[in-house]
Scaffold this motif. Structure first.
Motif, PDB file in Angstrom:
ATOM      1  N   GLU A  24      13.577  27.829  44.604  1.00  0.00           N
ATOM      2  CA  GLU A  24      14.763  27.045  44.935  1.00  0.00           C
ATOM      3  C   GLU A  24      14.987  25.981  43.858  1.00  0.00           C
ATOM      4  O   GLU A  24      14.089  25.180  43.570  1.00  0.00           O
ATOM      5  N   GLU A  25      16.156  25.975  43.256  1.00  0.00           N
ATOM      6  CA  GLU A  25      16.473  24.950  42.267  1.00  0.00           C
ATOM      7  C   GLU A  25      16.555  23.584  42.930  1.00  0.00           C
ATOM      8  O   GLU A  25      16.918  23.475  44.107  1.00  0.00           O
ATOM      9  N   LEU A  26      16.232  22.544  42.182  1.00  0.00           N
ATOM     10  CA  LEU A  26      16.370  21.195  42.711  1.00  0.00           C
ATOM     11  C   LEU A  26      17.827  20.954  43.083  1.00  0.00           C
ATOM     12  O   LEU A  26      18.741  21.350  42.360  1.00  0.00           O
ATOM     13  N   SER A  27      18.053  20.309  44.213  1.00  0.00           N
ATOM     14  CA  SER A  27      19.420  19.990  44.617  1.00  0.00           C
ATOM     15  C   SER A  27      20.041  19.019  43.621  1.00  0.00           C
ATOM     16  O   SER A  27      19.337  18.346  42.851  1.00  0.00           O
ATOM     17  N   GLY A  28      21.358  18.929  43.654  1.00  0.00           N
ATOM     18  CA  GLY A  28      22.045  18.021  42.742  1.00  0.00           C
ATOM     19  C   GLY A  28      21.610  16.590  42.914  1.00  0.00           C
ATOM     20  O   GLY A  28      21.419  15.852  41.931  1.00  0.00           O
ATOM     21  N   ALA A  29      21.426  16.158  44.175  1.00  0.00           N
ATOM     22  CA  ALA A  29      21.017  14.777  44.435  1.00  0.00           C
ATOM     23  C   ALA A  29      19.623  14.496  43.885  1.00  0.00           C
ATOM     24  O   ALA A  29      19.375  13.449  43.275  1.00  0.00           O
ATOM     25  N   VAL A  30      18.700  15.453  44.090  1.00  0.00           N
ATOM     26  CA  VAL A  30      17.331  15.272  43.595  1.00  0.00           C
ATOM     27  C   VAL A  30      17.310  15.284  42.068  1.00  0.00           C
ATOM     28  O   VAL A  30      16.673  14.439  41.429  1.00  0.00           O
ATOM     29  N   ALA A  31      18.014  16.243  41.473  1.00  0.00           N
ATOM     30  CA  ALA A  31      18.016  16.362  40.010  1.00  0.00           C
ATOM     31  C   ALA A  31      18.601  15.132  39.343  1.00  0.00           C
ATOM     32  O   ALA A  31      18.042  14.603  38.373  1.00  0.00           O
ATOM     33  N   SER A  32      19.739  14.631  39.852  1.00  0.00           N
ATOM     34  CA  SER A  32      20.380  13.478  39.209  1.00  0.00           C
ATOM     35  C   SER A  32      19.523  12.226  39.345  1.00  0.00           C
ATOM     36  O   SER A  32      19.413  11.424  38.398  1.00  0.00           O
ATOM     37  N   ALA A  33      18.884  12.047  40.519  1.00  0.00           N
ATOM     38  CA  ALA A  33      18.020  10.874  40.693  1.00  0.00           C
ATOM     39  C   ALA A  33      16.784  10.965  39.803  1.00  0.00           C
ATOM     40  O   ALA A  33      16.371   9.970  39.185  1.00  0.00           O
ATOM     41  N   ALA A  34      16.187  12.155  39.708  1.00  0.00           N
ATOM     42  CA  ALA A  34      15.014  12.337  38.850  1.00  0.00           C
ATOM     43  C   ALA A  34      15.366  12.141  37.381  1.00  0.00           C
ATOM     44  O   ALA A  34      14.584  11.580  36.607  1.00  0.00           O
TER      45      ALA A  34
END
Length: 495
Positions: free
Chosen positions: A163-173
């Motif tokens: 599962e790819e990181l969600s947009g919210a998780v990716a942008s925060a990371a």
């Protein structure tokens, strides 16, 4: 916040978060805990006046005790997670007791008191329902050393699910780590998806968490866990700075502030890091040492001095960072050695007086301390309590500015040179001080304003230029050191 790190979180957001706590509009919120008896704490209270709270202190000071106590009132936190008992070897847990003030609008009464106490052989809790997410120190253990990931080793491993990181998780990371998260995924190691492994697909090649930095993997997993948590959750983090660069530590705390705003979350974390405190207001910071708790911006260096972990000839406790600079500058100007002196800003006169008193009453203290308060605290002056007063009748930054401004006829040239401004612009320096004298509404930010007016000079640079001129020209600076000379002589810091 001018005297501190400039956060990317707006001041209005900080104010709004604090106001929401004071107005008690949360669905679920832990307002305060009273440590009636638990480990080194006896009858101590910690209030959570801001939705993101830092617990700071040296090793063994009780940070994790407060963190665990905060979570203990909720059903999802098993007591053994923070307060395990090992038979007769933990008999000291007898009669431990923690009291709570909580908000929970799912109850008939939204504001309520609860208790957790240890009687005989187990904890008794009036526990509440709330989603609690805990990130312990083991999160930074490298993937290659984690037993649950053994089955992911070897060339034959295939994930049960990707599962790819969600947009919210990716942008925060991306924000926290300062790198792109495109192509990052979570791999399910087991069929239930309880054990996961991170992976990355990049132009430079594919690689798994076995080749991630421990801090990088920790940040991604913490952010993913927080984003997956329900609104109104309690998030507990041990040693937030583990494995992180100081910049990433600050950004992680800024992310937590944003999560608190978006998800109505409450966050409590422990830290040894001053960088983790930078984005937070003073009310969001609690320091713990030797069974004591103090609210305010106490840095880790000060706490180590307080507990004797740093050797010195003398500790000096002052109210804030400007007073810290003022005392150090006066010492240098009068030839006092600073190598044996630890000067610490304590986040207010109450903290400064309390810590100074505790240190001088402690028979285990290896060196004395004094307290130096601002001019408006002259009523506390006491030789017996080792309390001294800075020059002036109010805030020290206001006093220093006013002294320099009143004596511009004699000091304008020296101040101009000290600021690194060409002497040809001396008249501009004088005009700037005159204008700011009339227009400034808050002396705490006047040095930042002067720096901006004169070509974006750094605030700390401007402060030091003013302080150097003050310490070398004001008779009150000499008198201040003379008042301290008996103490300095006894500690062999002055003749």
């Amino acid at each position: 916040m001018t005297n501190r790190y400039r956060s990317d979180i707006r001041e209005s957001d900080i104010t709004a978060l604090a106001d929401r706590v004071s107005r008690d509009t949360y669905q679920k919120y832990l307002r305060r805990i009273r440590l009636q008896k638990v480990r080194a704490f006896q009858d101590r209270e910690v209030s959570f006046d801001f939705p993101v709270t830092a617990i700071v202190g040296p090793n063994g000071a009780g940070k994790t005790t407060i963190l665990g106590a905060a979570g203990l009132i909720y059903k999802k936190v098993p007591p053994r997670r923070f307060f395990a008992k090992s038979g007769k070897y933990d008999a000291s847990m007898q009669d431990w007791r923690i009291e709570y003030d909580v908000t929970d609008r799912s109850l008939q009464r939204s504001s309520t008191q609860r208790t957790a106490s240890f009687r005989k052989a187990k904890w008794n809790r009036d526990s509440l329902d709330r989603d609690v997410v805990i990130f312990g120190v083991t999160r930074t253990v490298p993937a290659s050393e984690r037993k649950e990931l053994v089955k992911a080793l070897g060339s034959k491993f295939t994930a049960a699910h990707e599962e790819e990181l969600s947009g919210a998780v990716a942008s925060a990371a991306e924000w926290v780590l300062g790198k792109a998260m495109t192509g990052f995924s979570r791999l399910s190691v087991d069929n239930a998806g309880k054990v996961t492994l991170l992976s990355a697909s990049t132009p430079g090649g594919n690689y798994s968490e076995f080749h991630f930095g421990a801090g990088e993997a920790s940040i991604i997993k913490m952010i993913a866990g927080i984003e997956a948590a329900s609104d109104h959750s309690l998030i507990l983090i041990e040693e937030i700075e583990n494995g992180l660069h100081p910049v990433a530590t600050r950004r992680m705390v800024e992310y937590l502030l944003d999560a608190a705003k978006r998800k109505s979350a409450q966050v409590i974390f422990t830290t040894h890091s001053n960088e983790a405190l930078d984005p937070l207001p003073d009310r969001a910071i609690w320091a713990t040492y030797a069974g004591e708790v103090l609210q305010g911006r106490l840095d880790v260096r000060a706490l180590r001095t307080m507990t004797g972990q740093v050797d010195a000839a003398l500790a000096v406790y002052v109210e804030d960072s400007f007073a810290e600079k003022m005392v150090a500058t006066a010492f240098r100007a009068q030839g006092i050695r600073l190598d044996g002196i630890q000067i610490h800003a304590m986040g207010g006169e109450g903290n400064a007086r309390a810590v100074n008193k505790q240190r001088n009453l402690d028979p285990a203290s290896t060196f004395p301390s004094i307290c130096v308060l601002d001019g408006d605290q002259a009523h506390h002056r006491s030789d017996d309590d080792a309390i001294y007063i800075l020059p002036g009748s109010g805030a020290p930054d206001s006093y220093v500015f006013d002294w320099i401004h009143q004596n511009l006829n004699s000091n304008a040239a020296r101040l101009t040179a000290a600021l690194g401004v060409p002497l040809a612009r001396q008249a501009e320096v004088v005009d700037t001080l005159n204008r700011r004298k009339n227009t400034n509404q808050d002396r705490h930010i006047i040095f930042a304003q002067i720096g901006e007016d004169l070509g974006m000079l750094p605030e700390e640079y401007v402060k030091q230029a003013f302080l150097n001129e003050w310490a070398n020209t004001d008779p009150a600076a000499v008198q201040f050191i003379d008042d301290l000379r008996p103490v300095l002589t006894r500690t062999e810091l002055a003749e």
